[in-house]
Design a protein around this motif. Sequence first.
Motif, PDB file in Angstrom:
ATOM      1  N   LYS A   1      -0.300  42.636  63.239  1.00  0.00           N
ATOM      2  CA  LYS A   1      -0.300  43.579  64.372  1.00  0.00           C
ATOM      3  C   LYS A   1      -1.621  44.318  64.501  1.00  0.00           C
ATOM      4  CE  LYS A   1       4.697  44.360  64.058  1.00  0.00           C
ATOM      5  NZ  LYS A   1       5.772  45.362  63.790  1.00  0.00           N
ATOM      6  N   VAL A   2      -2.342  44.466  63.382  1.00  0.00           N
ATOM      7  CA  VAL A   2      -3.601  45.231  63.439  1.00  0.00           C
ATOM      8  C   VAL A   2      -4.844  44.338  63.402  1.00  0.00           C
ATOM      9  CG1 VAL A   2      -2.501  47.238  62.377  1.00  0.00           C
ATOM     10  CG2 VAL A   2      -3.752  45.618  60.923  1.00  0.00           C
ATOM     11  N   LEU A   3      -4.706  43.109  62.925  1.00  0.00           N
ATOM     12  CA  LEU A   3      -5.875  42.224  62.800  1.00  0.00           C
ATOM     13  C   LEU A   3      -6.654  42.071  64.112  1.00  0.00           C
ATOM     14  CD1 LEU A   3      -4.739  39.331  60.423  1.00  0.00           C
ATOM     15  CD2 LEU A   3      -6.723  40.838  60.099  1.00  0.00           C
ATOM     16  N   PRO A   4      -6.000  41.958  65.289  1.00  0.00           N
ATOM     17  CA  PRO A   4      -6.767  41.764  66.523  1.00  0.00           C
ATOM     18  C   PRO A   4      -7.718  42.908  66.848  1.00  0.00           C
ATOM     19  CG  PRO A   4      -4.457  41.196  66.871  1.00  0.00           C
ATOM     20  CD  PRO A   4      -4.542  41.857  65.533  1.00  0.00           C
ATOM     21  N   TYR A   5      -7.503  44.078  66.281  1.00  0.00           N
ATOM     22  CA  TYR A   5      -8.332  45.243  66.578  1.00  0.00           C
ATOM     23  C   TYR A   5      -9.530  45.386  65.634  1.00  0.00           C
ATOM     24  CZ  TYR A   5      -4.200  46.624  69.252  1.00  0.00           C
ATOM     25  OH  TYR A   5      -3.147  46.658  70.142  1.00  0.00           O
ATOM     26  N   LEU A   6      -9.585  44.559  64.591  1.00  0.00           N
ATOM     27  CA  LEU A   6     -10.577  44.764  63.539  1.00  0.00           C
ATOM     28  C   LEU A   6     -11.844  43.952  63.775  1.00  0.00           C
ATOM     29  CD1 LEU A   6      -8.346  44.708  60.331  1.00  0.00           C
ATOM     30  CD2 LEU A   6      -8.878  46.625  61.857  1.00  0.00           C
ATOM     31  N   SER A   7     -12.953  44.459  63.246  1.00  0.00           N
ATOM     32  CA  SER A   7     -14.183  43.677  63.214  1.00  0.00           C
ATOM     33  C   SER A   7     -13.974  42.454  62.328  1.00  0.00           C
ATOM     34  CB  SER A   7     -15.328  44.530  62.652  1.00  0.00           C
ATOM     35  OG  SER A   7     -15.084  44.819  61.276  1.00  0.00           O
ATOM     36  N   ALA A   8     -14.856  41.466  62.461  1.00  0.00           N
ATOM     37  CA  ALA A   8     -14.742  40.262  61.632  1.00  0.00           C
ATOM     38  C   ALA A   8     -14.811  40.623  60.151  1.00  0.00           C
ATOM     39  CB  ALA A   8     -15.847  39.281  62.002  1.00  0.00           C
ATOM     40  N   GLU A   9     -15.682  41.586  59.815  1.00  0.00           N
ATOM     41  CA  GLU A   9     -15.841  41.996  58.422  1.00  0.00           C
ATOM     42  C   GLU A   9     -14.565  42.645  57.880  1.00  0.00           C
ATOM     43  OE1 GLU A   9     -18.950  44.692  55.726  1.00  0.00           O
ATOM     44  OE2 GLU A   9     -18.834  44.959  57.901  1.00  0.00           O
ATOM     45  N   ASN A  10     -13.969  43.537  58.657  1.00  0.00           N
ATOM     46  CA  ASN A  10     -12.761  44.203  58.194  1.00  0.00           C
ATOM     47  C   ASN A  10     -11.550  43.276  58.213  1.00  0.00           C
ATOM     48  OD1 ASN A  10     -14.049  46.549  57.603  1.00  0.00           O
ATOM     49  ND2 ASN A  10     -13.256  47.732  59.326  1.00  0.00           N
ATOM     50  N   ALA A  11     -11.513  42.368  59.158  1.00  0.00           N
ATOM     51  CA  ALA A  11     -10.426  41.386  59.171  1.00  0.00           C
ATOM     52  C   ALA A  11     -10.486  40.521  57.910  1.00  0.00           C
ATOM     53  CB  ALA A  11     -10.511  40.513  60.424  1.00  0.00           C
ATOM     54  N   HIS A  12     -11.696  40.138  57.516  1.00  0.00           N
ATOM     55  CA  HIS A  12     -11.852  39.369  56.272  1.00  0.00           C
ATOM     56  C   HIS A  12     -11.394  40.177  55.074  1.00  0.00           C
ATOM     57  CE1 HIS A  12     -13.541  36.643  53.295  1.00  0.00           C
ATOM     58  NE2 HIS A  12     -14.124  37.706  52.733  1.00  0.00           N
ATOM     59  N   LEU A  13     -11.767  41.461  55.026  1.00  0.00           N
ATOM     60  CA  LEU A  13     -11.337  42.319  53.924  1.00  0.00           C
ATOM     61  C   LEU A  13      -9.818  42.406  53.860  1.00  0.00           C
ATOM     62  CD1 LEU A  13     -11.847  44.471  51.687  1.00  0.00           C
ATOM     63  CD2 LEU A  13     -11.962  46.178  53.535  1.00  0.00           C
ATOM     64  N   LEU A  14      -9.172  42.606  54.990  1.00  0.00           N
ATOM     65  CA  LEU A  14      -7.714  42.752  55.011  1.00  0.00           C
ATOM     66  C   LEU A  14      -7.031  41.456  54.573  1.00  0.00           C
ATOM     67  CD1 LEU A  14      -5.124  44.253  55.565  1.00  0.00           C
ATOM     68  CD2 LEU A  14      -5.439  43.824  58.020  1.00  0.00           C
ATOM     69  N   ARG A  15      -7.479  40.329  55.100  1.00  0.00           N
ATOM     70  CA  ARG A  15      -6.863  39.049  54.709  1.00  0.00           C
ATOM     71  C   ARG A  15      -7.067  38.778  53.215  1.00  0.00           C
ATOM     72  NH1 ARG A  15      -9.375  37.059  59.642  1.00  0.00           N
ATOM     73  NH2 ARG A  15      -7.794  36.760  61.277  1.00  0.00           N
ATOM     74  N   ALA A  16      -8.256  39.045  52.720  1.00  0.00           N
ATOM     75  CA  ALA A  16      -8.555  38.775  51.313  1.00  0.00           C
ATOM     76  C   ALA A  16      -7.726  39.672  50.396  1.00  0.00           C
ATOM     77  CB  ALA A  16     -10.047  38.973  51.047  1.00  0.00           C
ATOM     78  N   GLU A  17      -7.603  40.947  50.764  1.00  0.00           N
ATOM     79  CA  GLU A  17      -6.841  41.861  49.912  1.00  0.00           C
ATOM     80  C   GLU A  17      -5.347  41.544  49.964  1.00  0.00           C
ATOM     81  OE1 GLU A  17      -6.402  44.606  46.954  1.00  0.00           O
ATOM     82  OE2 GLU A  17      -8.252  43.732  47.774  1.00  0.00           O
ATOM     83  N   MET A  18      -4.836  41.145  51.107  1.00  0.00           N
ATOM     84  CA  MET A  18      -3.428  40.737  51.185  1.00  0.00           C
ATOM     85  C   MET A  18      -3.179  39.523  50.293  1.00  0.00           C
ATOM     86  SD  MET A  18      -1.383  42.652  52.887  1.00  0.00           S
ATOM     87  CE  MET A  18      -0.054  41.455  53.013  1.00  0.00           C
ATOM     88  N   HIS A  19      -4.109  38.576  50.291  1.00  0.00           N
ATOM     89  CA  HIS A  19      -3.977  37.396  49.425  1.00  0.00           C
ATOM     90  C   HIS A  19      -3.969  37.825  47.956  1.00  0.00           C
ATOM     91  CE1 HIS A  19      -4.412  33.211  48.157  1.00  0.00           C
ATOM     92  NE2 HIS A  19      -5.392  33.595  47.360  1.00  0.00           N
ATOM     93  N   PHE A  20      -4.876  38.736  47.601  1.00  0.00           N
ATOM     94  CA  PHE A  20      -4.947  39.239  46.220  1.00  0.00           C
ATOM     95  C   PHE A  20      -3.646  39.939  45.829  1.00  0.00           C
ATOM     96  CE2 PHE A  20      -5.775  42.737  43.281  1.00  0.00           C
ATOM     97  CZ  PHE A  20      -6.434  42.108  42.250  1.00  0.00           C
ATOM     98  N   GLN A  21      -3.119  40.787  46.711  1.00  0.00           N
ATOM     99  CA  GLN A  21      -1.919  41.555  46.374  1.00  0.00           C
ATOM    100  C   GLN A  21      -0.669  40.684  46.332  1.00  0.00           C
ATOM    101  OE1 GLN A  21      -1.850  44.532  45.204  1.00  0.00           O
ATOM    102  NE2 GLN A  21      -3.992  45.077  45.570  1.00  0.00           N
ATOM    103  N   GLU A  22      -0.602  39.666  47.172  1.00  0.00           N
ATOM    104  CA  GLU A  22       0.515  38.709  47.096  1.00  0.00           C
ATOM    105  C   GLU A  22       0.535  38.040  45.727  1.00  0.00           C
ATOM    106  OE1 GLU A  22       2.971  37.764  49.119  1.00  0.00           O
ATOM    107  OE2 GLU A  22       2.375  38.026  51.213  1.00  0.00           O
ATOM    108  N   ALA A  23      -0.628  37.617  45.258  1.00  0.00           N
ATOM    109  CA  ALA A  23      -0.716  36.963  43.948  1.00  0.00           C
ATOM    110  C   ALA A  23      -0.372  37.945  42.828  1.00  0.00           C
ATOM    111  CB  ALA A  23      -2.111  36.382  43.748  1.00  0.00           C
ATOM    112  N   PHE A  24      -0.881  39.157  42.926  1.00  0.00           N
ATOM    113  CA  PHE A  24      -0.610  40.179  41.917  1.00  0.00           C
ATOM    114  C   PHE A  24       0.883  40.478  41.830  1.00  0.00           C
ATOM    115  CE2 PHE A  24      -0.342  44.944  41.284  1.00  0.00           C
ATOM    116  CZ  PHE A  24      -0.432  44.901  39.904  1.00  0.00           C
ATOM    117  N   ALA A  25       1.553  40.595  42.982  1.00  0.00           N
ATOM    118  CA  ALA A  25       2.985  40.917  43.002  1.00  0.00           C
ATOM    119  C   ALA A  25       3.839  39.796  42.413  1.00  0.00           C
ATOM    120  CB  ALA A  25       3.434  41.225  44.428  1.00  0.00           C
TER     121      ALA A  25
END
Length: 319
Positions: free
Chosen positions: A153-177
Amino acid sequence: MAVFTSVTLGDLTQWIKQFPLGQAVALKGIASGIENSNFFLTTESGEYVLTIFENLSFEQLPFYLKLMHHLAERGVLVPAPVATHDGELIVPLHGKPAAIVSKLEGSSQMAPQAVHCAAVGTMLARMHLAAQDYPLEQPNLRGLDWWNLTTPKVLPYLSAENAHLLRAEMHFQEAFAGCDTYRQLQRGPVHADLFRNNVMFVGERLTGFFDFYFAGCDTWLFDVAVTINDWCIDLATGVLDTARVRAMLDAYHAVRPFTDAEQTAWQPMLRAAALRFWLSRLYDYYQPREAEMLTPHDPTHFERILRERIATPAPELRG
């Protein structure tokens, strides 16, 4: 805490009679926060806080209010819910769930020192232990499932840099959980939103935690990480203040010692706590709701904190 639903003293003339508080004599809206409508309420018997719940349902609310009652009975400093003459903690007002709780003494400490952080650490550990035998169950409604729903819901509003940060951190947290260390973490009811403005002090004396309406069952370490990320940082940069971090962690550890699994999970959990609030602030900023006195928080604050937690190791849990 913003005012979505307007209430006047006249609206309370009959409504207040179901409580053992006498007549309402003053009412003032509280202009901070973005989830519920809150008011300082003065009655013939004292000062209270009236909350009208804008998102939580009649079915969900007993978890929060009964948790506060449970903690108060065990000596944890929290607002005590006021029951009606019929023993009800939640009653309708303007068609929405409403509750009255006691008003805490003091004010929020918005420039905390190490002594304040130590007091918060001690009370947070006491709160976790006191809630161990709380019988009701509810997940943290702003946990990983909500992060997964909110990210697209928020990705379309983000810069390319911040979208990359959000996707990468979600991937990291999914693995951590999904890892063994995460599964070994101690769990139970947590506050999940213990920011500076949700704690009261008189001088250096802590008088209470409040606003439990993001509480749920989660890892205790997540609660500690959320708290550290607000109380123990330089607000301009998000950089951790080692003296305040050490004061809070050592005070907590003295009451409820950290485990080896928690030591291993500490750095990822600080990132998880930053991600949770970056996401919620992005959502509130780009998907705003109507409310009197509502000003969404700046999402870049928690973007900075998340980047700092990824880049810089935090002080160890156990000093």
